[in-house]
Design a protein around this motif. Structure first.
Motif, PDB file in Angstrom:
ATOM      1  N   VAL A  25       0.817  -1.223   0.000  1.00  0.00           N
ATOM      2  CA  VAL A  25       0.000   0.000   0.000  1.00  0.00           C
ATOM      3  C   VAL A  25       0.852   1.275   0.000  1.00  0.00           C
ATOM      4  CG1 VAL A  25      -1.957  -1.119   1.138  1.00  0.00           C
ATOM      5  CG2 VAL A  25      -0.193  -0.050   2.528  1.00  0.00           C
ATOM      6  N   THR A  26       2.178   1.132   0.007  1.00  0.00           N
ATOM      7  CA  THR A  26       3.058   2.296   0.089  1.00  0.00           C
ATOM      8  C   THR A  26       4.118   2.214  -1.009  1.00  0.00           C
ATOM      9  OG1 THR A  26       2.793   2.227   2.494  1.00  0.00           O
ATOM     10  CG2 THR A  26       4.566   3.600   1.656  1.00  0.00           C
ATOM     11  N   THR A  27       4.259   3.258  -1.808  1.00  0.00           N
ATOM     12  CA  THR A  27       5.291   3.255  -2.842  1.00  0.00           C
ATOM     13  C   THR A  27       6.643   3.626  -2.217  1.00  0.00           C
ATOM     14  OG1 THR A  27       5.037   5.598  -3.372  1.00  0.00           O
ATOM     15  CG2 THR A  27       3.605   4.063  -4.556  1.00  0.00           C
ATOM     16  N   ASP A  28       7.726   3.345  -2.946  1.00  0.00           N
ATOM     17  CA  ASP A  28       9.065   3.729  -2.492  1.00  0.00           C
ATOM     18  C   ASP A  28       9.123   5.229  -2.196  1.00  0.00           C
ATOM     19  OD1 ASP A  28       9.559   1.149  -3.162  1.00  0.00           O
ATOM     20  OD2 ASP A  28      11.128   1.548  -4.628  1.00  0.00           O
ATOM     21  N   ARG A  29       8.526   6.013  -3.097  1.00  0.00           N
ATOM     22  CA  ARG A  29       8.566   7.471  -2.947  1.00  0.00           C
ATOM     23  C   ARG A  29       7.826   7.914  -1.681  1.00  0.00           C
ATOM     24  NH1 ARG A  29      12.202  10.527  -3.985  1.00  0.00           N
ATOM     25  NH2 ARG A  29      11.740  11.253  -1.897  1.00  0.00           N
ATOM     26  N   GLU A  30       6.636   7.351  -1.470  1.00  0.00           N
ATOM     27  CA  GLU A  30       5.845   7.687  -0.275  1.00  0.00           C
ATOM     28  C   GLU A  30       6.609   7.312   0.990  1.00  0.00           C
ATOM     29  OE1 GLU A  30       1.342   7.060  -2.165  1.00  0.00           O
ATOM     30  OE2 GLU A  30       2.372   5.388  -1.205  1.00  0.00           O
ATOM     31  N   ALA A  31       7.250   6.142   0.962  1.00  0.00           N
ATOM     32  CA  ALA A  31       8.015   5.698   2.136  1.00  0.00           C
ATOM     33  C   ALA A  31       9.174   6.662   2.392  1.00  0.00           C
ATOM     34  CB  ALA A  31       8.535   4.276   1.922  1.00  0.00           C
ATOM     35  N   ALA A  32       9.881   7.045   1.328  1.00  0.00           N
ATOM     36  CA  ALA A  32      11.021   7.951   1.477  1.00  0.00           C
ATOM     37  C   ALA A  32      10.569   9.310   2.019  1.00  0.00           C
ATOM     38  CB  ALA A  32      11.736   8.127   0.137  1.00  0.00           C
ATOM     39  N   ASP A  33       9.470   9.822   1.481  1.00  0.00           N
ATOM     40  CA  ASP A  33       8.966  11.120   1.949  1.00  0.00           C
ATOM     41  C   ASP A  33       8.565  11.050   3.415  1.00  0.00           C
ATOM     42  OD1 ASP A  33       9.420  12.199  -0.514  1.00  0.00           O
ATOM     43  OD2 ASP A  33       7.344  12.031  -1.216  1.00  0.00           O
ATOM     44  N   ALA A  34       7.891   9.955   3.778  1.00  0.00           N
ATOM     45  CA  ALA A  34       7.430   9.802   5.161  1.00  0.00           C
ATOM     46  C   ALA A  34       8.616   9.723   6.120  1.00  0.00           C
ATOM     47  CB  ALA A  34       6.565   8.555   5.283  1.00  0.00           C
ATOM     48  N   VAL A  35       9.597   8.891   5.796  1.00  0.00           N
ATOM     49  CA  VAL A  35      10.753   8.713   6.682  1.00  0.00           C
ATOM     50  C   VAL A  35      11.560  10.010   6.772  1.00  0.00           C
ATOM     51  CG1 VAL A  35      12.952   7.497   6.958  1.00  0.00           C
ATOM     52  CG2 VAL A  35      10.892   6.210   6.389  1.00  0.00           C
ATOM     53  N   SER A  36      11.798  10.655   5.623  1.00  0.00           N
ATOM     54  CA  SER A  36      12.576  11.896   5.622  1.00  0.00           C
ATOM     55  C   SER A  36      11.873  12.978   6.439  1.00  0.00           C
ATOM     56  CB  SER A  36      12.809  12.392   4.196  1.00  0.00           C
ATOM     57  OG  SER A  36      13.556  11.427   3.475  1.00  0.00           O
ATOM     58  N   ALA A  37      10.551  13.111   6.239  1.00  0.00           N
ATOM     59  CA  ALA A  37       9.794  14.130   6.971  1.00  0.00           C
ATOM     60  C   ALA A  37       9.832  13.833   8.467  1.00  0.00           C
ATOM     61  CB  ALA A  37       8.347  14.169   6.481  1.00  0.00           C
ATOM     62  N   PHE A  38       9.661  12.563   8.816  1.00  0.00           N
ATOM     63  CA  PHE A  38       9.634  12.210  10.236  1.00  0.00           C
ATOM     64  C   PHE A  38      10.993  12.483  10.898  1.00  0.00           C
ATOM     65  CE2 PHE A  38       9.957   9.663  13.997  1.00  0.00           C
ATOM     66  CZ  PHE A  38       8.712   9.810  14.585  1.00  0.00           C
ATOM     67  N   LEU A  39      12.064  12.014  10.246  1.00  0.00           N
ATOM     68  CA  LEU A  39      13.393  12.161  10.853  1.00  0.00           C
ATOM     69  C   LEU A  39      13.813  13.630  10.940  1.00  0.00           C
ATOM     70  CD1 LEU A  39      15.302   9.102   9.321  1.00  0.00           C
ATOM     71  CD2 LEU A  39      14.559   9.391  11.698  1.00  0.00           C
ATOM     72  N   SER A  40      13.384  14.440   9.961  1.00  0.00           N
ATOM     73  CA  SER A  40      13.814  15.844   9.990  1.00  0.00           C
ATOM     74  C   SER A  40      13.182  16.587  11.172  1.00  0.00           C
ATOM     75  CB  SER A  40      13.476  16.541   8.673  1.00  0.00           C
ATOM     76  OG  SER A  40      12.072  16.641   8.562  1.00  0.00           O
ATOM     77  N   GLY A  41      12.046  16.066  11.675  1.00  0.00           N
ATOM     78  CA  GLY A  41      11.430  16.712  12.816  1.00  0.00           C
ATOM     79  C   GLY A  41      11.776  16.040  14.133  1.00  0.00           C
ATOM     80  N   CYS A  42      12.844  15.253  14.101  1.00  0.00           N
ATOM     81  CA  CYS A  42      13.173  14.386  15.234  1.00  0.00           C
ATOM     82  C   CYS A  42      14.542  14.776  15.810  1.00  0.00           C
ATOM     83  CB  CYS A  42      13.255  12.965  14.683  1.00  0.00           C
ATOM     84  SG  CYS A  42      12.676  11.711  15.767  1.00  0.00           S
ATOM     85  N   ASP A  43      14.674  14.767  17.111  1.00  0.00           N
ATOM     86  CA  ASP A  43      15.955  15.084  17.750  1.00  0.00           C
ATOM     87  C   ASP A  43      17.048  14.132  17.232  1.00  0.00           C
ATOM     88  OD1 ASP A  43      18.145  15.363  19.356  1.00  0.00           O
ATOM     89  OD2 ASP A  43      17.106  15.000  21.256  1.00  0.00           O
ATOM     90  N   PRO A  44      18.109  14.671  16.585  1.00  0.00           N
ATOM     91  CA  PRO A  44      19.143  13.790  16.002  1.00  0.00           C
ATOM     92  C   PRO A  44      19.859  12.942  17.047  1.00  0.00           C
ATOM     93  CG  PRO A  44      19.584  16.111  15.462  1.00  0.00           C
ATOM     94  CD  PRO A  44      18.371  16.096  16.341  1.00  0.00           C
ATOM     95  N   THR A  45      19.764  13.310  18.328  1.00  0.00           N
ATOM     96  CA  THR A  45      20.487  12.525  19.331  1.00  0.00           C
ATOM     97  C   THR A  45      19.586  11.487  20.013  1.00  0.00           C
ATOM     98  OG1 THR A  45      19.961  14.136  21.053  1.00  0.00           O
ATOM     99  CG2 THR A  45      22.030  14.470  19.834  1.00  0.00           C
ATOM    100  N   ASP A  46      18.271  11.508  19.703  1.00  0.00           N
ATOM    101  CA  ASP A  46      17.376  10.539  20.353  1.00  0.00           C
ATOM    102  C   ASP A  46      17.692   9.134  19.846  1.00  0.00           C
ATOM    103  OD1 ASP A  46      15.391   8.986  21.401  1.00  0.00           O
ATOM    104  OD2 ASP A  46      13.714  10.131  20.586  1.00  0.00           O
ATOM    105  N   PRO A  47      18.120   8.235  20.755  1.00  0.00           N
ATOM    106  CA  PRO A  47      18.484   6.885  20.287  1.00  0.00           C
ATOM    107  C   PRO A  47      17.292   6.126  19.712  1.00  0.00           C
ATOM    108  CG  PRO A  47      18.569   7.018  22.706  1.00  0.00           C
ATOM    109  CD  PRO A  47      18.326   8.407  22.208  1.00  0.00           C
TER     110      PRO A  47
END
Length: 498
Positions: A426-448
């Motif tokens: 149900v998820t294309t490669d592009r949708e997955a990449a956008d979702a992961v990139s958007a999520f990580l960019s709003g996430c504390d880079p040091t949070d394990p």
């Protein structure tokens, strides 16, 4: 009431025989003709979820609730190598258990010791010496969990042991592997003339003709590692077959593995799971799916060469639809193993048999039974109500792709995503990449836990939420009703550990 049903199921299955769940890869009624003589055999490994989830019996119980489909993730405080993220969820009711399995391991490759020739089944000796090897595997089981569980426990050890046999070659990656090994496994040198240098200055130059009397192919260490991974999959498949004589090992599984060794990532895929690298928000596909449609010509060619495997029930030729008896003698569209396009042929009696490959997209099946064409196990899988085995058409050989980590710069948001088909249906490669990139960019880079939270976010986008009309995505399309397993692996993870 439901709880006690699941409780009883869980206790019987953790204690003994694996029930045979239905699975979308299978149309046949699981169990019939599949379990002959298995009932009395003990399971090779008891059912469970991956060890790294550290589930209590209560949580294991809770994880099997098809109605609520709780997402399981890594606990805060538990660490996987490279700060790897992980999430999983059970199906919406098509099989009693979650038939996906996963493993994530750090191992060490070393020369085989004399004592333990057969160490695959032994724990890693764990003294931390040798060449470090990281392993991630996702195994999508069908018609039972047995093969997936066994592969998740043993495949990485088989790969480590086979790499151990070429350890002395890995230690000198700059030198091409010798063409021939002596009986003791050390490089075998062709007799040299006195005074002849072993290495010509220019590796491409052909030195003294008496030494190199014909051209030699230079094989890289990388392609040797690829060959090791390919043969370890075959060894795993053979081991399942061998152990089926003394244990109950139900079903089969798609297998997707990522191996990090000496600065390179080897991604090996046998089945319809998928892995993509997301780098600077660009998608680099690391796998191809193996389905009846993508492997049609290989399967048809086998049926053409060995018609006896078709059991007089199937034809290797594909037609756009089933043929009526009244159509014999007419010309109809067809294609066989030699064709990518279509042509017309005159229909004969033999063409009335059921096509070896039938159906489209996720509904395509081999011999009306199975929807994946590569994987491990399935040794006793037969066409429903027949004595025709499907295993000859299934391949356990993975396709291996290599990504050079050392040659590329990676930020904290560059990741490898591995998921079973429940995610990608149900998820294309592009949708997955956008979702992961958007999520990580709003996430504390040091949070394990950031990669586990990203995996959870991605998984929930594919599962959807329960509405009156089943599991739905935000756009009201149907969510995935399959088991879903996701790894999100930071590509800069190797640096964070050194």
């Amino acid at each position: 009431m439901m709880i006690s049903k699941v409780k009883n199921a869980m206790s019987t299955l953790v204690g003994g025989m694996m029930p045979h769940g239905h699975h979308h890869h299978h149309n046949h009624h699981s169990g019939e003709g599949q379990t002959c003589g298995q009932d009395s055999l003990p399971p090779r490994f008891p059912y469970g979820r991956p060890d790294f989830l550290e589930l209590t019996p209560e949580l294991l119980q809770y994880s099997t609730e098809h109605a609520s489909r709780p997402v399981l993730t890594l606990k805060r405080g538990s660490r996987l190598p490279w700060r790897t993220g992980y999430a999983e969820v059970i199906n919406a009711g098509k099989s009693l258990l979650n038939e996906d399995q996963a493993s994530c391991e750090k191992l060490f490759v070393k020369k085989p010791g004399g004592k333990h020739r057969n160490s695959a089944v032994l724990e890693d000796s764990g003294d931390g010496t040798g060449i470090p090897l990281h392993f991630w595997g996702v195994f999508d089981g069908h018609a039972g969990s047995g093969a997936a569980i066994m592969a998740s426990k043993l495949l990485h050890r088989l790969i480590r042991d086979r790499l151990g046999e070429i350890c002395h070659l890995l230690e000198n990656p700059g030198t091409a592997p010798p063409i021939c090994l002596a009986k003791n496994g050390s490089p075998y040198q062709v007799e040299m003339k006195k005074g002849a240098t072993q290495e010509p200055e220019d590796p491409d130059a052909v030195s003294d003709s008496t030494i190199r009397f014909h051209m030699e192919k230079v094989v890289s260490v990388e392609s040797l590692v690829m060959g090791v991974i390919e043969s370890a999959f075959k060894q795993m498949d053979d081991l399942i077959e061998k152990e089926k004589t003394s244990y109950a090992i139900s079903g089969g599984c798609c297998a997707l593995a990522a191996i990090h060794l000496m600065g390179k990532l080897y991604v090996a895929n046998a089945g319809d799971s998928r892995a993509i690298i997301i780098r600077n928000n660009e998608v680099i596909p690391m796998t191809n799916e193996f389905t009846p449609e993508s492997e049609r010509q290989r399967l048809q060619y086998l049926g053409f060469l060995r018609p006896e495997l078709l059991g007089n029930e199937f034809t290797h030729i594909e037609f756009p639809r089933r043929i009526q008896h009244s159509e014999v003698g007419k010309k109809m569209l067809y294609r066989d193993h030699t064709m990518t396009g279509w042509g017309y042929k005159t229909i004969i009696e033999d063409d009335l048999k059921f096509p070896l490959i039938y159906g489209e997209g996720k509904k395509a099946r081999v011999m009306a039974t199975i929807g994946v064409t590569r994987g491990l196990g399935d040794h006793d899988l037969k066409v429903y109500n027949s004595n025709i085995y499907i295993k000859p058409f299934l391949s356990c050989v993975p396709e291996v792709k290599v990504y050079n980590l050392d040659e590329n710069k990676h930020g904290p948001d560059d990741v490898l995503v591995m998921g079973t088909d429940g995610l990608w249906d149900v998820t294309t490669d592009r949708e997955a990449a956008d979702a992961v990139s958007a999520f990580l960019s709003g996430c504390d880079p040091t949070d394990p836990l950031r990669y586990t939270l990203a995996a959870q976010d991605l998984l929930m986008r594919s599962r959807g939420v329960l509405k009156e009309r089943g599991w739905r995505l935000p756009n009201d399309r149907l969510g995935s009703g399959d088991d879903i397993t996701v790894f999100v692996i930071p590509l800069a993870g190797s640096e964070s550990e050194t």
